[in-house]
Design an enzyme around this catalytic site. Sequence first.
Site, PDB file in Angstrom:
ATOM      1  N   LYS A 274       0.808  -1.227   0.000  1.00 15.04           N
ATOM      2  CA  LYS A 274       0.000   0.000   0.000  1.00 15.04           C
ATOM      3  C   LYS A 274       0.845   1.283   0.000  1.00 15.04           C
ATOM      4  O   LYS A 274       0.424   2.289  -0.549  1.00 15.04           O
ATOM      5  CB  LYS A 274      -0.963   0.004   1.197  1.00 15.04           C
TER       6      LYS A 274
ATOM      7  N   ASP B 108     -10.725   2.320   2.312  1.00 11.89           N
ATOM      8  CA  ASP B 108     -11.085   1.575   3.530  1.00 11.89           C
ATOM      9  C   ASP B 108     -12.003   2.402   4.434  1.00 11.89           C
ATOM     10  O   ASP B 108     -12.936   1.879   5.042  1.00 11.89           O
ATOM     11  CB  ASP B 108      -9.828   1.171   4.317  1.00 11.89           C
TER      12      ASP B 108
HETATM   13  P1  NAP Z   1      -1.793  -3.548  11.537  1.00 11.91           P
HETATM   14  O1  NAP Z   1      -1.428  -2.298  10.824  1.00 11.91           O
HETATM   15  O2  NAP Z   1      -0.796  -4.647  11.632  1.00 11.91           O
HETATM   16  O3  NAP Z   1      -2.231  -3.127  13.050  1.00 11.91           O
HETATM   17  C1  NAP Z   1      -2.539  -4.121  14.002  1.00 11.91           C
HETATM   18  C2  NAP Z   1      -3.109  -3.466  15.270  1.00 11.91           C
HETATM   19  O4  NAP Z   1      -3.483  -4.516  16.174  1.00 11.91           O
HETATM   20  C3  NAP Z   1      -2.121  -2.583  16.021  1.00 11.91           C
HETATM   21  O5  NAP Z   1      -2.816  -1.540  16.667  1.00 11.91           O
HETATM   22  C4  NAP Z   1      -1.534  -3.565  17.056  1.00 11.91           C
HETATM   23  O6  NAP Z   1      -1.034  -2.940  18.218  1.00 11.91           O
HETATM   24  C5  NAP Z   1      -2.769  -4.366  17.415  1.00 11.91           C
HETATM   25  N1  NAP Z   1      -2.411  -5.683  17.945  1.00 11.91           N
HETATM   26  C6  NAP Z   1      -1.958  -6.750  17.247  1.00 11.91           C
HETATM   27  N2  NAP Z   1      -1.720  -7.794  18.088  1.00 11.91           N
HETATM   28  C7  NAP Z   1      -2.032  -7.354  19.352  1.00 11.91           C
HETATM   29  C8  NAP Z   1      -1.991  -7.941  20.636  1.00 11.91           C
HETATM   30  N3  NAP Z   1      -1.594  -9.218  20.810  1.00 11.91           N
HETATM   31  N4  NAP Z   1      -2.393  -7.207  21.697  1.00 11.91           N
HETATM   32  C9  NAP Z   1      -2.801  -5.924  21.540  1.00 11.91           C
HETATM   33  N5  NAP Z   1      -2.864  -5.299  20.335  1.00 11.91           N
HETATM   34  C10 NAP Z   1      -2.465  -6.009  19.247  1.00 11.91           C
HETATM   35  O7  NAP Z   1      -3.095  -4.214  10.925  1.00 11.91           O
HETATM   36  P2  NAP Z   1      -4.300  -3.481  10.154  1.00 11.91           P
HETATM   37  O8  NAP Z   1      -4.040  -3.473   8.706  1.00 11.91           O
HETATM   38  O9  NAP Z   1      -4.582  -2.201  10.854  1.00 11.91           O
HETATM   39  O10 NAP Z   1      -5.499  -4.548  10.381  1.00 11.91           O
HETATM   40  C11 NAP Z   1      -6.030  -4.785  11.666  1.00 11.91           C
HETATM   41  C12 NAP Z   1      -7.185  -5.778  11.591  1.00 11.91           C
HETATM   42  O11 NAP Z   1      -8.232  -5.232  10.813  1.00 11.91           O
HETATM   43  C13 NAP Z   1      -6.843  -7.118  10.919  1.00 11.91           C
HETATM   44  O12 NAP Z   1      -7.475  -8.140  11.632  1.00 11.91           O
HETATM   45  C14 NAP Z   1      -7.434  -6.993   9.528  1.00 11.91           C
HETATM   46  O13 NAP Z   1      -7.808  -8.248   8.992  1.00 11.91           O
HETATM   47  C15 NAP Z   1      -8.657  -6.143   9.806  1.00 11.91           C
HETATM   48  N6  NAP Z   1      -9.087  -5.365   8.635  1.00 11.91           N
HETATM   49  C16 NAP Z   1     -10.382  -5.528   8.211  1.00 11.91           C
HETATM   50  C17 NAP Z   1     -10.824  -4.793   7.119  1.00 11.91           C
HETATM   51  C18 NAP Z   1     -12.235  -4.971   6.624  1.00 11.91           C
HETATM   52  O14 NAP Z   1     -12.485  -4.666   5.454  1.00 11.91           O
HETATM   53  N7  NAP Z   1     -13.173  -5.400   7.462  1.00 11.91           N
HETATM   54  C19 NAP Z   1      -9.955  -3.891   6.473  1.00 11.91           C
HETATM   55  C20 NAP Z   1      -8.656  -3.738   6.960  1.00 11.91           C
HETATM   56  C21 NAP Z   1      -8.229  -4.494   8.046  1.00 11.91           C
HETATM   57  P3  NAP Z   1       0.520  -2.478  18.286  1.00 11.91           P
HETATM   58  O15 NAP Z   1       0.590  -1.175  17.546  1.00 11.91           O
HETATM   59  O16 NAP Z   1       0.777  -2.342  19.742  1.00 11.91           O
HETATM   60  O17 NAP Z   1       1.325  -3.558  17.629  1.00 11.91           O
END
Ligand code: NAP
Length: 277
Positions: free
Chosen positions: A65, A102
Site C-alpha cells: 500500500k 477503507d
Molecule cells: P496492523 O497495521 O498490523 O495493526 C494491528 C493493530 O493490532 C495494532 O494496533 C496492534 O497494536 C494491534 N495488535 C496486534 N496484536 C495485538 C496484541 N496481541 N495485543 C494488543 N494489540 C495487538 O493491521 P491493520 O491493517 O490495521 O489490520 C487490523 C485488523 O483489521 C486485521 O485483523 C485486519 O484483517 C482487519 N481489517 C479488516 C478490514 C475490513 O475490510 N473489514 C480492512 C482492513 C483491516 P501495536 O501497535 O501495539 O502492535
Amino acid sequence: MRKAAVTGHPIGHSKSPLIHGYWLKQHGIEGSYVAQDVPPETARSFYSSLPEHGFVGCNVTIPNKEHAYNAAEKLDDAAKMIGAVNTLWLDENGVLNGSNTDGLGFLGNLDQLLPNWDKNGNKAIVLGAGGAARAIIWALLSRGYTEVYIANRTMEKAQKLADHFGPNTIAISWDTLGEKLGEADLLVNTTSLGMTGQPELKIDLDNLSKSAVVTDIVYSPLQTELLRDATERGNRTVDGLGMLLHQAVPGFEKWFGVRPEVTGELRKIILREMGLA
Ligand code: NAP
C-alpha cells in the site's frame, strides 16, 4: 476488454476477485478482475506501468500500500491523510490516481446496516493504531466526530496518530479505557485481536452506555467476542464484513463505469466462501 486486479504478496486468499466477479456478472460487463501476485521489490515499477501489464487499475493490499502511494501521480484527500493507497486507476488523461477506500468502506457498511448511526455521534473510541485505524479515524473525522480517542497496546503509535490527525484525536492508554467507555457513542475495534488464530480482545464493557454503537472490523469470525458481549448487554452492533465489500465499490466504478451495490446475495456468497454460511 477492461481488466483490473487485486495485487499484493501473497494474494491467493483475497476475496476481491469473488466480489468484483459477482458485480461484472450482475451488470453483464465484459471485463475481468484477477488476483495478481506483485512482490514488494517490483511493486513501485509495476504500479507505474499498469497499462503495459494490461490493467486499467487495481486494488492494492499487504505489503504494497505504501508503494502504491508513492507510485500514484495524484492522490485524493483520503489517501493523503491515511498515507496509503488501496485503489489505483488511470484517468482519461492517463494520469495514475490513488485513493484509500477503507474509510469509505467502513462508513458504507454502517450507513447500510445502521442508518443514522452517526446522527448524534461526537465521541468515538478506536482500539488500535495500525493501518486500518488510520482509515477509520479519517472516516470518523469526515463525519464530524469531535473527539476520537485512540487506545493501543503501543501507546507511542496511538500518540503518533493523534499528532497526525490533529486536535480532535486524543491518544489514551489502554488502562484508562474503562473510564473513557462511559463517554463514547461509538466503539470500534481495529486491532487484529479477536480474529481467528489471534488472541481474544478482552475488554470490560461495564461502563459503556447502552446507546453506544459497537463495531468490529475483524470479520473472521463474523461475530467476534466483542460483538457478542455488546449484543448481549443491548448495544447495537455491526460486523466487519460489509467494510470489505463496501471498500471495493469505488474501484469498480472507476474501472468499469458502473457504481455497484453491496447486496445481501453478495454477502452470502462471501460468507459461503469463508465457510461461515
Ligand atoms: P496492523 O497495521 O498490523 O495493526 C494491528 C493493530 O493490532 C495494532 O494496533 C496492534 O497494536 C494491534 N495488535 C496486534 N496484536 C495485538 C496484541 N496481541 N495485543 C494488543 N494489540 C495487538 O493491521 P491493520 O491493517 O490495521 O489490520 C487490523 C485488523 O483489521 C486485521 O485483523 C485486519 O484483517 C482487519 N481489517 C479488516 C478490514 C475490513 O475490510 N473489514 C480492512 C482492513 C483491516 P501495536 O501497535 O501495539 O502492535
